[in-house]
Write a protein that holds these residues in place. Structure first.
Motif, PDB file in Angstrom:
ATOM      1  N   THR A   4      -6.263  -9.329  11.176  1.00  0.00           N
ATOM      2  CA  THR A   4      -7.607  -8.775  11.410  1.00  0.00           C
ATOM      3  C   THR A   4      -8.346  -9.549  12.503  1.00  0.00           C
ATOM      4  O   THR A   4      -9.018  -8.954  13.348  1.00  0.00           O
ATOM      5  CB  THR A   4      -8.425  -8.817  10.094  1.00  0.00           C
TER       6      THR A   4
ATOM      7  N   ILE B  76      -9.649  -1.624   5.788  1.00  0.00           N
ATOM      8  CA  ILE B  76      -8.333  -1.340   6.369  1.00  0.00           C
ATOM      9  C   ILE B  76      -7.321  -1.288   5.223  1.00  0.00           C
ATOM     10  O   ILE B  76      -7.314  -2.149   4.351  1.00  0.00           O
ATOM     11  CB  ILE B  76      -7.892  -2.472   7.321  1.00  0.00           C
TER      12      ILE B  76
ATOM     13  N   GLU C 145     -12.284 -10.197   8.125  1.00  0.00           N
ATOM     14  CA  GLU C 145     -11.287 -10.307   7.058  1.00  0.00           C
ATOM     15  C   GLU C 145     -11.930 -10.856   5.784  1.00  0.00           C
ATOM     16  O   GLU C 145     -12.542 -11.920   5.796  1.00  0.00           O
ATOM     17  CB  GLU C 145     -10.123 -11.204   7.504  1.00  0.00           C
ATOM     18  N   LYS C 146     -11.798 -10.094   4.729  1.00  0.00           N
ATOM     19  CA  LYS C 146     -12.217 -10.479   3.383  1.00  0.00           C
ATOM     20  C   LYS C 146     -13.628 -11.080   3.300  1.00  0.00           C
ATOM     21  O   LYS C 146     -13.821 -12.188   2.791  1.00  0.00           O
ATOM     22  CB  LYS C 146     -11.192 -11.454   2.784  1.00  0.00           C
TER      23      LYS C 146
ATOM     24  N   ASP D 232       0.862  -1.182   0.000  1.00  0.00           N
ATOM     25  CA  ASP D 232       0.000   0.000   0.000  1.00  0.00           C
ATOM     26  C   ASP D 232       0.891   1.222   0.000  1.00  0.00           C
ATOM     27  O   ASP D 232       1.664   1.443   0.926  1.00  0.00           O
ATOM     28  CB  ASP D 232      -0.908   0.003   1.239  1.00  0.00           C
TER      29      ASP D 232
ATOM     30  N   GLY E 251      -9.645  -6.282   4.948  1.00  0.00           N
ATOM     31  CA  GLY E 251     -10.250  -6.315   6.271  1.00  0.00           C
ATOM     32  C   GLY E 251     -11.291  -5.209   6.311  1.00  0.00           C
ATOM     33  O   GLY E 251     -11.010  -4.078   5.931  1.00  0.00           O
TER      34      GLY E 251
HETATM   35  C1  G1P Z   1      -3.977  -7.445   4.114  1.00  0.00           C
HETATM   36  C2  G1P Z   1      -4.898  -7.538   5.336  1.00  0.00           C
HETATM   37  C3  G1P Z   1      -6.226  -6.852   5.043  1.00  0.00           C
HETATM   38  C4  G1P Z   1      -5.995  -5.422   4.609  1.00  0.00           C
HETATM   39  C5  G1P Z   1      -5.030  -5.396   3.386  1.00  0.00           C
HETATM   40  C6  G1P Z   1      -4.665  -3.965   3.044  1.00  0.00           C
HETATM   41  O1  G1P Z   1      -4.515  -8.243   3.083  1.00  0.00           O
HETATM   42  O2  G1P Z   1      -5.096  -8.905   5.670  1.00  0.00           O
HETATM   43  O3  G1P Z   1      -7.033  -6.864   6.208  1.00  0.00           O
HETATM   44  O4  G1P Z   1      -7.219  -4.808   4.271  1.00  0.00           O
HETATM   45  O5  G1P Z   1      -3.816  -6.099   3.678  1.00  0.00           O
HETATM   46  O6  G1P Z   1      -3.877  -3.911   1.900  1.00  0.00           O
HETATM   47  P1  G1P Z   1      -3.612  -8.766   1.838  1.00  0.00           P
HETATM   48  O7  G1P Z   1      -3.457  -7.597   0.924  1.00  0.00           O
HETATM   49  O8  G1P Z   1      -2.310  -9.218   2.427  1.00  0.00           O
HETATM   50  O9  G1P Z   1      -4.407  -9.874   1.234  1.00  0.00           O
END
Ligand code: G1P
Length: 291
Positions: free
Chosen positions: A233, A205, A192-193, A135, A173
């Motif tokens: 999460t 999130i 989560e998801k 991010d 999340g």
């Molecule tokens: C992770 C977290 C998720 C969050 C996201 C943000 O997911 O598990 O809760 O919203 O990062 O980028 P991932 O991108 O690793 O699937």
């Protein structure tokens, strides 16, 4: 008085399968946006928020990250000999001043919650930040700085949030939203998801967190959640009701660099910010606009 946030955890053990073959031998966190690797943007953001301890949770094939934040004697010597002062400053500036860097390995990729738990001994008993390098933010005030300022007001746990399209809730999340006060949202629940039809909201999130050390007790239980992974999460959800827990609607643009289009857009947006590139990029965009 809140305890100062001194330490940040960077989970960088992921495999980066979405960027294969680029990430076959190179960590996805080393992919450059313009001329800087993703992980360096995250480190600079943390440093701008006053963080001094940088804890990387790495895995196999992540050596390049350690090398990146280490001194490169040969390179520095050569740039000095050539009088390339600007480049030398770029190389020396990679590691923030007055910082300490620590590495620990995740062993098995069992999920984000597991990665954060691997940093337990290095974090100890104090609140800490987590930054996901995927991010990337373009904002006047760095995202982690916004989070630290919000934390100074409320204490407890604070996560960065933003609205996402309903059909994308299964990538993030998602918050069950409580009372709202300006850009702060009380967190009533976290999932989560979730599938769009099950999602309690579309407030998601995005990879920046300030967490209390109690999270480690929940993570230690090692319960698998969505996708069979140990989810951060889920452990956060179990902390709700204890210390304050808020989402902060952060200012600025966020790019999902774990996604090819998001990564491409980030390159465009960051290049347009650069005095040495903006004009050339605009010309290229114009050339392609008609095709
Ligand atoms: C992770 C977290 C998720 C969050 C996201 C943000 O997911 O598990 O809760 O919203 O990062 O980028 P991932 O991108 O690793 O699937």
């Amino acid at each position: 008085m809140t305890k100062r946030i001194r330490k940040a955890v960077f989970p960088v053990g992921g495999l980066g399968t979405r960027f294969l073959p680029a990430t076959k031998a190179m960590p996805k966190e080393m992919l450059p946006v313009v001329d800087k690797p993703l992980i360096q943007y995250a480190v600079e953001e943390a440093a701008a928020a006053g963080i001094e301890d940088f804890i990387f949770v790495t895995g196999r094939a992540k050596q390049a990250i350690e090398d990146h934040f280490d001194v490169s004697f040969e390179l520095e010597y050569m740039l000095k000999q050539r009088g390339a002062d600007g480049r030398l400053a770029d190389v020396r500036g990679v590691r923030p001043a007055n910082s300490r860097v620590a590495y620990t390995r995740q062993g098995e990729a069992l999920g984000l919650g597991h990665a954060v738990h691997c940093a337990r001994a290095l974090v100890g008993d104090e609140p800490f930040a987590v930054l996901l390098a995927d991010d990337l933010f373009l904002s006047d005030k760095p995202c982690m700085q916004q989070l630290v300022e919000a934390y100074d007001r409320t204490g407890g746990n604070v996560v960065a949030v933003t609205e996402v399209p309903r059909e994308q809730t299964d990538r993030y999340g998602i918050l069950d939203v409580g009372e709202e006060d300006g850009d702060m949202v009380a967190v009533r629940g976290l999932v989560e998801k979730p599938a769009p039809e099950d999602a309690p909201s579309n407030l998601s999130i995005i990879g920046r967190y300030i967490l209390q050390p109690e999270i480690f007790d929940f993570l230690a239980e090692g319960k698998a959640g969505a996708g069979g992974e140990i989810q951060l999460t889920d452990a956060m959800a179990r902390m709700i009701g204890g210390k304050p827990f808020h989402g902060l609607r952060v200012q600025g643009r966020r790019f999902d660099c774990g996604d090819k289009l998001g990564f491409f857009e980030a390159n465009l947006a960051f290049a347009l910010q650069r005095d040495d590139m903006a004009e050339g990029v605009r010309r290229i965009l114009n050339d392609y606009a008609g095709s």
